[in-house]
Design a protein around this motif. Structure first.
Motif, PDB file in Angstrom:
ATOM      1  N   LEU A  25       0.822  -1.205   0.000  1.00 32.07           N
ATOM      2  CA  LEU A  25       0.000   0.000   0.000  1.00 32.07           C
ATOM      3  C   LEU A  25       0.857   1.256   0.000  1.00 32.07           C
ATOM      4  O   LEU A  25       1.918   1.312   0.616  1.00 32.07           O
ATOM      5  CB  LEU A  25      -0.902   0.031   1.232  1.00 32.07           C
ATOM      6  N   SER A  26       0.361   2.274  -0.674  1.00 34.24           N
ATOM      7  CA  SER A  26       1.025   3.574  -0.662  1.00 34.24           C
ATOM      8  C   SER A  26       0.105   4.574   0.033  1.00 34.24           C
ATOM      9  O   SER A  26      -1.037   4.252   0.364  1.00 34.24           O
ATOM     10  CB  SER A  26       1.295   4.034  -2.097  1.00 34.24           C
ATOM     11  N   LEU A  27       0.585   5.781   0.194  1.00 28.91           N
ATOM     12  CA  LEU A  27      -0.240   6.801   0.835  1.00 28.91           C
ATOM     13  C   LEU A  27      -1.488   7.124   0.020  1.00 28.91           C
ATOM     14  O   LEU A  27      -2.473   7.609   0.569  1.00 28.91           O
ATOM     15  CB  LEU A  27       0.573   8.070   1.076  1.00 28.91           C
ATOM     16  N   GLU A  28      -1.462   6.830  -1.285  1.00 37.39           N
ATOM     17  CA  GLU A  28      -2.640   7.050  -2.110  1.00 37.39           C
ATOM     18  C   GLU A  28      -3.800   6.150  -1.675  1.00 37.39           C
ATOM     19  O   GLU A  28      -4.949   6.452  -1.922  1.00 37.39           O
ATOM     20  CB  GLU A  28      -2.324   6.771  -3.576  1.00 37.39           C
ATOM     21  N   ASN A  29      -3.472   5.022  -1.047  1.00 32.87           N
ATOM     22  CA  ASN A  29      -4.486   4.062  -0.622  1.00 32.87           C
ATOM     23  C   ASN A  29      -4.963   4.302   0.803  1.00 32.87           C
ATOM     24  O   ASN A  29      -5.848   3.606   1.269  1.00 32.87           O
ATOM     25  CB  ASN A  29      -3.950   2.635  -0.709  1.00 32.87           C
ATOM     26  N   MET A  30      -4.349   5.246   1.507  1.00 31.63           N
ATOM     27  CA  MET A  30      -4.693   5.499   2.902  1.00 31.63           C
ATOM     28  C   MET A  30      -5.024   6.975   3.085  1.00 31.63           C
ATOM     29  O   MET A  30      -4.388   7.834   2.481  1.00 31.63           O
ATOM     30  CB  MET A  30      -3.523   5.154   3.815  1.00 31.63           C
ATOM     31  N   ARG A  31      -6.011   7.223   3.921  1.00 33.01           N
ATOM     32  CA  ARG A  31      -6.378   8.604   4.194  1.00 33.01           C
ATOM     33  C   ARG A  31      -6.827   8.724   5.636  1.00 33.01           C
ATOM     34  O   ARG A  31      -7.535   7.871   6.149  1.00 33.01           O
ATOM     35  CB  ARG A  31      -7.502   9.023   3.258  1.00 33.01           C
ATOM     36  N   LYS A  32      -6.398   9.794   6.273  1.00 37.77           N
ATOM     37  CA  LYS A  32      -6.836  10.060   7.640  1.00 37.77           C
ATOM     38  C   LYS A  32      -8.195  10.737   7.587  1.00 37.77           C
ATOM     39  O   LYS A  32      -8.437  11.603   6.753  1.00 37.77           O
ATOM     40  CB  LYS A  32      -5.827  10.972   8.342  1.00 37.77           C
ATOM     41  N   LEU A  33      -9.074  10.291   8.464  1.00 34.66           N
ATOM     42  CA  LEU A  33     -10.383  10.910   8.629  1.00 34.66           C
ATOM     43  C   LEU A  33     -10.356  11.687   9.934  1.00 34.66           C
ATOM     44  O   LEU A  33      -9.773  11.220  10.907  1.00 34.66           O
ATOM     45  CB  LEU A  33     -11.477   9.843   8.705  1.00 34.66           C
ATOM     46  N   THR A  34     -10.966  12.838   9.958  1.00 31.52           N
ATOM     47  CA  THR A  34     -10.995  13.632  11.184  1.00 31.52           C
ATOM     48  C   THR A  34     -12.429  14.049  11.472  1.00 31.52           C
ATOM     49  O   THR A  34     -13.133  14.520  10.586  1.00 31.52           O
ATOM     50  CB  THR A  34     -10.099  14.877  11.053  1.00 31.52           C
ATOM     51  N   SER A  35     -12.831  13.855  12.725  1.00 27.56           N
ATOM     52  CA  SER A  35     -14.179  14.261  13.126  1.00 27.56           C
ATOM     53  C   SER A  35     -14.193  15.755  13.419  1.00 27.56           C
ATOM     54  O   SER A  35     -13.148  16.406  13.491  1.00 27.56           O
ATOM     55  CB  SER A  35     -14.621  13.482  14.366  1.00 27.56           C
ATOM     56  N   GLN A  36     -15.370  16.291  13.648  1.00 20.67           N
ATOM     57  CA  GLN A  36     -15.488  17.705  14.010  1.00 20.67           C
ATOM     58  C   GLN A  36     -14.806  17.994  15.341  1.00 20.67           C
ATOM     59  O   GLN A  36     -14.395  19.117  15.599  1.00 20.67           O
ATOM     60  CB  GLN A  36     -16.956  18.101  14.066  1.00 20.67           C
ATOM     61  N   ASN A  37     -14.672  16.969  16.193  1.00 21.40           N
ATOM     62  CA  ASN A  37     -14.002  17.139  17.488  1.00 21.40           C
ATOM     63  C   ASN A  37     -12.492  16.992  17.392  1.00 21.40           C
ATOM     64  O   ASN A  37     -11.795  17.103  18.394  1.00 21.40           O
ATOM     65  CB  ASN A  37     -14.532  16.114  18.502  1.00 21.40           C
ATOM     66  N   GLY A  38     -11.986  16.680  16.194  1.00 24.16           N
ATOM     67  CA  GLY A  38     -10.551  16.523  16.010  1.00 24.16           C
ATOM     68  C   GLY A  38     -10.043  15.104  16.226  1.00 24.16           C
ATOM     69  O   GLY A  38      -8.846  14.857  16.185  1.00 24.16           O
TER      70      GLY A  38
END
Length: 141
Positions: A84-97
């Motif tokens: 896997l590369s970074l293109e396949n991974m993404r951080k999700l962030t909630s409204q609370n951080g």
């Protein structure tokens, strides 16, 4: 689309389950299995099995641990030796951080979410749901 829901060192499981079910129902998601695990080894076994039978696996919990069983640490170790590369991974962030992750490989998606129903609800944006639906929907020609 069927998905498995894995609770890993999680609290508020029934509330989190409801939040995941509600969000994924918008793209016709249907829970196949609900599993609870408390160790990284058991998590690895259940995720591997889950990805063999469902295109989507959702892990809830495990981010609050300060030990080696912290979900971010476990995922980092697992994927450090993967193609896997970074293109396949993404951080999700909630409204609370609060952080979560989406990891895609070919026709499978792994979502790692915090064990907070409020954070889960805020992470499931229309953009995320469209992405999941687009990547997991069979292509017609």
């Amino acid at each position: 689309m069927k998905y498995n829901l894995i609770f890993y060192i999680s609290k508020k499981t029934s509330y989190c389950e409801r939040a995941v079910r509600k969000a994924l129902s918008a793209i016709n998601g249907e829970v196949h299995q609900i599993i609870g695990v408390t160790t990284p080894v058991a998590l690895g076994e259940k995720v591997a099995h889950s990805l063999r039978i469902c295109p989507l696996t959702v892990i809830v919990g495990g981010f609050n641990s300060m030990d080696d069983d912290n979900l971010a640490t476990v995922l980092s170790r697992v994927f450090s030796k993967s193609p896997l590369s970074l293109e396949n991974m993404r951080k999700l962030t909630s409204q609370n951080g609060t952080d979560g992750y989406i990891i895609r490989y070919k026709t499978q998606i792994l979502l790692a979410l915090p064990d907070s129903p409020e954070d889960i609800e805020s992470m499931f944006s229309q953009e995320l749901l469209s992405y999941i639906s687009d990547k997991l929907s069979p292509k017609t020609e």
